[in-house]
Design an enzyme around this catalytic site. Structure first.
Site, PDB file in Angstrom:
ATOM      1  N   THR A 132       0.826  -1.217   0.000  1.00  7.78           N
ATOM      2  CA  THR A 132       0.000   0.000   0.000  1.00  7.78           C
ATOM      3  C   THR A 132       0.860   1.267   0.000  1.00  7.78           C
ATOM      4  OG1 THR A 132      -1.410   1.291   1.502  1.00  7.78           O
ATOM      5  CG2 THR A 132      -0.097  -0.397   2.505  1.00  7.78           C
ATOM      6  N   ASP A 133       0.265   2.381  -0.434  1.00  7.96           N
ATOM      7  CA  ASP A 133       0.982   3.664  -0.374  1.00  7.96           C
ATOM      8  C   ASP A 133       1.066   4.180   1.065  1.00  7.96           C
ATOM      9  OD1 ASP A 133      -1.688   4.328  -0.034  1.00  7.96           O
ATOM     10  OD2 ASP A 133      -1.697   5.976  -1.481  1.00  7.96           O
ATOM     11  N   GLU A 134       0.299   3.554   1.973  1.00  9.99           N
ATOM     12  CA  GLU A 134       0.281   4.066   3.360  1.00  9.99           C
ATOM     13  C   GLU A 134       1.625   3.868   4.057  1.00  9.99           C
ATOM     14  OE1 GLU A 134      -3.260   3.519   5.640  1.00  9.99           O
ATOM     15  OE2 GLU A 134      -4.462   3.130   3.858  1.00  9.99           O
ATOM     16  N   TYR A 157      -1.561  -0.561  11.060  1.00 15.10           N
ATOM     17  CA  TYR A 157      -1.721  -1.213   9.749  1.00 15.10           C
ATOM     18  C   TYR A 157      -0.535  -0.901   8.844  1.00 15.10           C
ATOM     19  CZ  TYR A 157      -3.210  -1.667   4.857  1.00 15.10           C
ATOM     20  OH  TYR A 157      -3.253  -1.961   3.506  1.00 15.10           O
ATOM     21  N   LYS A 161       2.454  -3.326   7.279  1.00 17.03           N
ATOM     22  CA  LYS A 161       2.687  -3.491   5.833  1.00 17.03           C
ATOM     23  C   LYS A 161       4.123  -3.065   5.497  1.00 17.03           C
ATOM     24  CE  LYS A 161       0.238  -4.643   2.943  1.00 17.03           C
ATOM     25  NZ  LYS A 161      -0.140  -5.977   2.415  1.00 17.03           N
ATOM     26  N   TYR A 348     -18.653 -25.668  -0.130  1.00 18.04           N
ATOM     27  CA  TYR A 348     -17.381 -26.390  -0.160  1.00 18.04           C
ATOM     28  C   TYR A 348     -17.338 -27.597   0.772  1.00 18.04           C
ATOM     29  CZ  TYR A 348     -15.355 -22.711  -3.043  1.00 18.04           C
ATOM     30  OH  TYR A 348     -15.075 -21.857  -4.057  1.00 18.04           O
TER      31      TYR A 348
HETATM   32  N1  LIG Z   1      -8.016  -1.797  -0.165  1.00 16.64           N
HETATM   33  C1  LIG Z   1      -7.115  -0.926  -0.586  1.00 16.64           C
HETATM   34  O1  LIG Z   1      -7.467   0.194  -0.907  1.00 16.64           O
HETATM   35  C2  LIG Z   1      -5.669  -1.329  -0.724  1.00 16.64           C
HETATM   36  C3  LIG Z   1      -4.789  -0.435  -1.343  1.00 16.64           C
HETATM   37  C4  LIG Z   1      -3.456  -0.817  -1.525  1.00 16.64           C
HETATM   38  C5  LIG Z   1      -3.029  -2.062  -1.103  1.00 16.64           C
HETATM   39  N2  LIG Z   1      -3.901  -2.892  -0.483  1.00 16.64           N
HETATM   40  C6  LIG Z   1      -3.395  -4.218  -0.075  1.00 16.64           C
HETATM   41  O2  LIG Z   1      -4.016  -5.172  -0.913  1.00 16.64           O
HETATM   42  C7  LIG Z   1      -4.240  -6.374  -0.194  1.00 16.64           C
HETATM   43  C8  LIG Z   1      -5.690  -6.754  -0.253  1.00 16.64           C
HETATM   44  O3  LIG Z   1      -6.475  -5.708   0.317  1.00 16.64           O
HETATM   45  P1  LIG Z   1      -8.061  -5.822   0.404  1.00 16.64           P
HETATM   46  O4  LIG Z   1      -8.585  -4.452   0.547  1.00 16.64           O
HETATM   47  O5  LIG Z   1      -8.554  -6.700  -0.680  1.00 16.64           O
HETATM   48  O6  LIG Z   1      -8.223  -6.577   1.804  1.00 16.64           O
HETATM   49  P2  LIG Z   1      -9.444  -7.414   2.360  1.00 16.64           P
HETATM   50  O7  LIG Z   1      -9.431  -7.164   3.836  1.00 16.64           O
HETATM   51  O8  LIG Z   1     -10.689  -7.145   1.592  1.00 16.64           O
HETATM   52  O9  LIG Z   1      -9.045  -8.923   2.049  1.00 16.64           O
HETATM   53  C9  LIG Z   1      -8.040  -9.585   2.759  1.00 16.64           C
HETATM   54  C10 LIG Z   1      -8.190 -11.066   2.497  1.00 16.64           C
HETATM   55  O10 LIG Z   1      -7.141 -11.733   3.215  1.00 16.64           O
HETATM   56  C11 LIG Z   1      -7.691 -12.817   3.944  1.00 16.64           C
HETATM   57  N3  LIG Z   1      -6.880 -13.006   5.143  1.00 16.64           N
HETATM   58  C12 LIG Z   1      -6.761 -12.179   6.209  1.00 16.64           C
HETATM   59  N4  LIG Z   1      -5.946 -12.731   7.137  1.00 16.64           N
HETATM   60  C13 LIG Z   1      -5.537 -13.911   6.623  1.00 16.64           C
HETATM   61  C14 LIG Z   1      -4.685 -14.945   7.094  1.00 16.64           C
HETATM   62  N5  LIG Z   1      -4.099 -14.872   8.300  1.00 16.64           N
HETATM   63  N6  LIG Z   1      -4.464 -16.034   6.299  1.00 16.64           N
HETATM   64  C15 LIG Z   1      -5.055 -16.136   5.080  1.00 16.64           C
HETATM   65  N7  LIG Z   1      -5.905 -15.205   4.599  1.00 16.64           N
HETATM   66  C16 LIG Z   1      -6.133 -14.103   5.356  1.00 16.64           C
HETATM   67  C17 LIG Z   1      -9.116 -12.392   4.293  1.00 16.64           C
HETATM   68  O11 LIG Z   1      -9.955 -13.514   4.563  1.00 16.64           O
HETATM   69  C18 LIG Z   1      -9.518 -11.645   3.032  1.00 16.64           C
HETATM   70  O12 LIG Z   1     -10.073 -12.523   2.079  1.00 16.64           O
HETATM   71  C19 LIG Z   1      -3.728  -6.133   1.218  1.00 16.64           C
HETATM   72  O13 LIG Z   1      -2.433  -6.659   1.325  1.00 16.64           O
HETATM   73  C20 LIG Z   1      -3.703  -4.615   1.347  1.00 16.64           C
HETATM   74  O14 LIG Z   1      -2.708  -4.203   2.242  1.00 16.64           O
HETATM   75  C21 LIG Z   1      -5.207  -2.562  -0.290  1.00 16.64           C
END
Ligand SMILES: NC(=O)c1ccc[n+]([C@@H]2O[C@H](COP(=O)([O-])OP(=O)(O)OC[C@H]3O[C@@H](n4cnc5c(N)ncnc54)[C@H](O)[C@@H]3O)[C@@H](O)[C@H]2O)c1
Length: 349
Positions: A132-134, A157, A161, A348
């Site tokens: 993330t950009d954060e 958070y 990251k 499932y």
């Molecule tokens: N949402 C944003 O705007 C954004 C922006 C930049 C980067 N990201 C990064 O992209 C990635 C996905 O983000 P998102 O918004 O889809 O998140 P999300 O919270 O919607 O999804 C996270 C997924 O990871 C799974 N998960 C969580 N803990 C777990 C574990 N211990 N083992 C296995 N699975 C696990 C969850 O069940 C979920 O399906 C993250 O790494 C986040 O840091 C998100």
């Protein structure tokens, strides 16, 4: 099958779009979705592709090192695209340890498993870490985050990251693991969990509830349509330079208050309500601690090196997103009622 790719967090918001992109675009790849199905994991996001011959789901927690290694040994992946994470800043403020466990320890477990099965034979292998950009902290009124901007995370958070990013780079520098990283700005789009700003506001406008805006509404974020993020991941995974990171964004900054007003305008139009109806729901609420003022991505590198450009403008992406939520009330009701958690048991087991 030409390649086997493990995608972690594929039942989440962004992960489900990445899984769909890969399953559809690469029928000759075997796509293994590993997800623990936390509150944020929703397999209903993948209902349309779950019967495809090249798609497999494995329920596993990335904090369980032995289980992760056994999955890697069984499937022998050529590539890993790692998205599984605890992702919600507010939750990280109430329970930081969960973020260390999944985002840091979980990432290291995946790196160890990849290193173990690839055994220094890294030909054709790749570990893509999605970040993330954060991690870069906050900007003032000017400036952009570039790939070489110093890390300066402020929330638990972003600290978790940032730590995971450092471990991924350390495995490249220390063991030669082939890696790429992407640091993306805020995503929005279909399947967004309704605790986040845009889907929360869509839901609340529909039901006449207040639209909570932190502080004075001047917080600025750079927004990217989630399908454009999935396409960027595809591009970097296949063409990014080994060891490099790429910032992903669309040069699309919005102050929260302006974004919510644009959303209100589009919602009033789509719902056939008089202009200004939704605006009346805007409610300013107490600020979040350690709130970063502004994030903005310099996406020149991915644009110039890999020819990446988002496919939609923000107004178009927002319109697609609102239409999706209006047409997928069942999905939203299952998420808000918690019924989506039964889907895995029903489908499932
Ligand atoms: N949402 C944003 O705007 C954004 C922006 C930049 C980067 N990201 C990064 O992209 C990635 C996905 O983000 P998102 O918004 O889809 O998140 P999300 O919270 O919607 O999804 C996270 C997924 O990871 C799974 N998960 C969580 N803990 C777990 C574990 N211990 N083992 C296995 N699975 C696990 C969850 O069940 C979920 O399906 C993250 O790494 C986040 O840091 C998100």
């Amino acid at each position: 099958m030409q390649k086997t790719i493990i995608i972690t967090g594929g039942a989440g918001f962004i992960g489900s779009h990445v899984v769909r992109e890969f399953v559809k675009k690469y029928p000759h790849y075997r796509i293994i979705n590993i997800d623990a199905l936390t509150y944020a994991g929703n397999l209903e996001n993948l209902r349309d592709i779950e019967r495809e011959a090249n798609y497999f789901f494995v329920k596993a927690d990335i904090t369980d090192a032995a289980h992760i290694l056994s999955i890697f040994q069984e499937y022998q992946p050529d590539g890993v695209i790692h998205l599984a994470a605890e992702s919600h800043v507010d939750r990280s403020i109430t329970n930081p340890t969960a973020f260390v466990m999944t985002n840091v320890i979980g990432t290291v477990n995946l790196l160890n498993a990849a290193k173990e099965i690839w055994k220094d034979n890294y030909e054709g292998k790749r570990f893509h870490h999605v970040s993330t950009d954060e991690v870069f902290g906050a900007l003032g009124d000017t400036g952009l985050f570039a790939e070489d901007t110093k890390y300066d995370p402020h929330s638990p958070y972003s600290a978790s990251k940032a730590s995971s990013d450092h471990f991924v780079r350390a495995y490249h520098d220390t063991y030669g693991l082939p890696i790429v990283l992407t640091n993306c700005s805020n995503n929005y789009g279909p399947n967004h969990f309704p605790e986040k700003l845009i889907p929360l506001c869509i839901h609340n406008i529909l039901h006449g509830k207040p639209l909570p805006i932190y502080g004075d509404g001047k917080y600025t974020r750079d927004w990217l349509f989630v399908i454009d993020h999935a396409k960027a991941i595809d591009l970097v995974f296949h063409q990014g330079k080994n060891g490099d990171s790429y910032n992903v964004g669309g040069f699309n900054e919005w102050q929260n208050i302006d974004l919510v007003k644009e959303l209100c305008k589009q919602m009033d139009e789509k719902l056939g309500r008089p202009a200004g109806t939704a605006d009346q729901l805007i409610t300013y609420v107490k600020d979040r601690p350690g709130h970063d003022l502004r994030y903005a991505i310099d996406a020149s590198k991915i644009n110039e090196e890999l020819g990446y450009k988002p496919s939609v403008t923000f107004e178009q992406g927002l319109s697609i997103t609102i239409d999706w939520f209006l047409n997928n009330e069942e999905w939203l009701n299952h998420v808000t009622s918690g019924d989506y958690r039964k889907y895995y048991e029903e489908q499932y087991r």
